[in-house]
Design an enzyme around this catalytic site. Structure first.
Site, PDB file in Angstrom:
ATOM      1  N   SER A 148     102.103  87.033 -10.547  1.00 46.51           N
ATOM      2  CA  SER A 148     102.124  88.744 -10.318  1.00 46.51           C
ATOM      3  C   SER A 148     102.850  89.519  -9.931  1.00 46.51           C
ATOM      4  CB  SER A 148     100.975  88.688 -10.306  1.00 46.51           C
ATOM      5  OG  SER A 148     100.163  89.868 -10.056  1.00 46.51           O
ATOM      6  N   TYR A 165      95.621  86.204  -2.843  1.00 46.61           N
ATOM      7  CA  TYR A 165      96.554  86.065  -3.873  1.00 46.61           C
ATOM      8  C   TYR A 165      97.305  86.653  -3.978  1.00 46.61           C
ATOM      9  CZ  TYR A 165      96.335  86.960  -8.820  1.00 46.61           C
ATOM     10  OH  TYR A 165      97.037  87.431  -9.755  1.00 46.61           O
TER      11      TYR A 165
END
Ligand SMILES: NC(=O)c1ccc[n+]([C@@H]2O[C@H](COP(=O)([O-])OP(=O)(O)OC[C@H]3O[C@@H](n4cnc5c(N)ncnc54)[C@H](OP(=O)(O)O)[C@@H]3O)[C@@H](O)[C@H]2O)c1
Length: 283
Positions: A164, A181
């Site tokens: 990401s 995350y």
């Protein structure tokens, strides 16, 4: 002028691929692209087999697409939790019942968790790290034998880690913070670089795709919290969020002859959004 050909540069004809988290979202976009590029077998895995977002419906869609286009490729679904090493070991055995080699491993399955900093439950960090980092490491480790059986100096096998843009920037802190995350995706980026060096001599390359926002089950909640798709589109330098073809393009580049010598690299697929965060860009 050196004589070379670019014929079949983006073809995946005859290839065998495995896509984790292939039942929906980005994984299904990648699996679709691999199938359309001529692959022979595409294994897709996720935890749930049935239901609207399970593996079975995705396998069905892929196989209908292949039949409709007269392609030889077929999709095979195998349910597995790739956060658990025992399940990955079982997955390897199941895959080997169909194929002895693997050309492409897309480690795409990922989990996120968002919330305020201090009350963060520890299980959420564990869940995110287990899938986004440990799971990717174990997948690469346990599929290396099948990948190296297929890779050659001219055409290495490929590992693609779907990470990401959160792996290189700090996207969300505060009430909806996604700190672990983001940290897990930074780890995934660096894991891929390490794999590139470890596995390059075995004719396996490893690269990372770093998506920005793509509407999906995982992202939709956060997209709403941040003001909705229209607002995020206005903020993006390309004035839109990601679409399936964006994942298809980068997947085909990295998995095909065109990306043969790219190893240990990451490619952001976010329309440039990672560079445009903050108020200054709106002044
Ligand atoms: N969408 C975005 O905007 C965006 C942005 C940046 C990065 N990413 C990354 O892209 C990847 C895919 O995300 P997505 O948006 O496509 O998410 P998604 O639509 O929620 O799909 C996630 C997929 O992973 C599977 N999965 C989840 N946990 C699993 C586990 N423990 N074992 C095996 N499979 C598992 C899910 O199926 P089951 O639930 O049945 O297991 C599903 O197939 C993730 O790594 C995510 O971090 C997405």
């Amino acid at each position: 002028m050196s004589g070379f050909s670019i014929d079949g540069f983006f073809s995946l004809e005859g290839k065998v691929a495995l896509v984790t988290g292939g039942s929906r979202g980005l994984g299904l976009h990648a699996a679709t692209a691999i199938l359309l590029a001529g692959a022979k077998t595409i294994f897709i895995t996720a935890r749930k087999a049935d239901g609207e977002q399970g593996i079975d419906q995705a396998v069905d869609r892929l196989n209908k697409l292949a039949a409709g286009k007269g392609l030889k490729g077929r999709a095979i679904g195998i349910a597995a939790n790739v956060a658990q090493v025992e399940d990955i070991e079982r997955l390897v055995k199941e895959v080997k019942k169909h194929e002895s080699r693997l050309d492409i491993l897309i480690a795409n399955a990922g989990a996120t968790w968002g919330g305020p900093f201090e009350p963060t439950p520890d299980w959420s960090s564990q869940k995110v790290l287990d899938l986004n980092v440990r799971g990717v490491f174990n997948l690469a480790r346990l599929f290396t034998q099948m990948l190296s059986a297929s890779g050659t100096p001219q055409d290495p096998s490929r590992i693609i880690v779907v990470s990401s843009t959160a792996g290189t920037n700090v996207p969300h802190v505060g009430d909806h913070g996604t700190i672990m995350y983001s940290a897990s995706k930074a780890a995934a980026h660096h894991l891929a670089r390490n794999l590139a060096v470890e596995l390059g001599p075995r004719n396996i390359t490893t690269n990372t795709i770093a998506p920005g926002f793509f509407p999906s089950k995982l992202a939709n909640g956060l997209i709403e919290i941040l003001g909705g798709q229209d607002e995020l589109e206005r903020d993006n330098p390309r004035q839109r969020l990601g679409v399936p073809e964006d994942i298809a393009g980068v997947t085909l580049f990295l998995c095909s002859k065109a990306g043969n010598y790219v190893n240990g690299e990451y490619i952001s697929v976010d329309g440039g959004q990672r560079l445009a965060s903050g108020r200054q860009t709106k002044l």
